[in-house]
Design a protein around this motif. Sequence first.
Motif, PDB file in Angstrom:
ATOM      1  N   ILE A  31      33.319  34.335  77.104  1.00 27.47           N
ATOM      2  CA  ILE A  31      34.721  34.115  76.756  1.00 27.47           C
ATOM      3  C   ILE A  31      34.920  32.604  76.747  1.00 27.47           C
ATOM      4  N   GLN A  34      40.987  31.783  76.964  1.00 27.42           N
ATOM      5  CA  GLN A  34      41.968  32.800  77.336  1.00 27.42           C
ATOM      6  C   GLN A  34      43.311  32.122  77.488  1.00 27.42           C
ATOM      7  N   SER A  38      47.184  36.044  79.312  1.00 27.19           N
ATOM      8  CA  SER A  38      46.139  37.034  79.575  1.00 27.19           C
ATOM      9  C   SER A  38      45.682  36.993  81.024  1.00 27.19           C
ATOM     10  N   THR A 103      42.536  36.207  73.866  1.00 31.49           N
ATOM     11  CA  THR A 103      41.169  35.964  74.329  1.00 31.49           C
ATOM     12  C   THR A 103      40.250  35.798  73.126  1.00 31.49           C
TER      13      THR A 103
END
Length: 131
Positions: A31, A34, A38, A103
């Motif tokens: 990831i 974000q 989130s 995301t």
Amino acid sequence: MKKSCGCCPDKIFLTDEVCGNFTIGCDDSQIVWQSVSSLGGSPDFLTPVQGGTVTVFFDRGCGDLTVNVYKNTVLVSTFPVPDNPQSSTGNTRSRTILSDFDTVEIVCGETGDTGAFCTGKFCITAHFCLR
């Protein structure tokens, strides 16, 4: 019901651009961004991301990249960034997301080479509006 900033002069848009580098092991994911919303919080004066553009530059690595864009863990967009091993300049793909998202994940292709990595850069341009 989705709130929209619309194009009325009394609404104020904010745009944020985040860029960074990534190094991801083959057959793995990361990831890379974000939103605050989130993670369970968001300033009261700011809406969640109302849309934006995700750009990924793939320098080199193991097969193709896949870029996944989510809202509350639901996939809202996905796009490939093909490997281009004959090129000395890499490969870039962009996708404009017209819905809310929170995301961005990059998935590195698999080659069976456990010591190899996918490397590159990403930029996310996110649009918000003030409440």
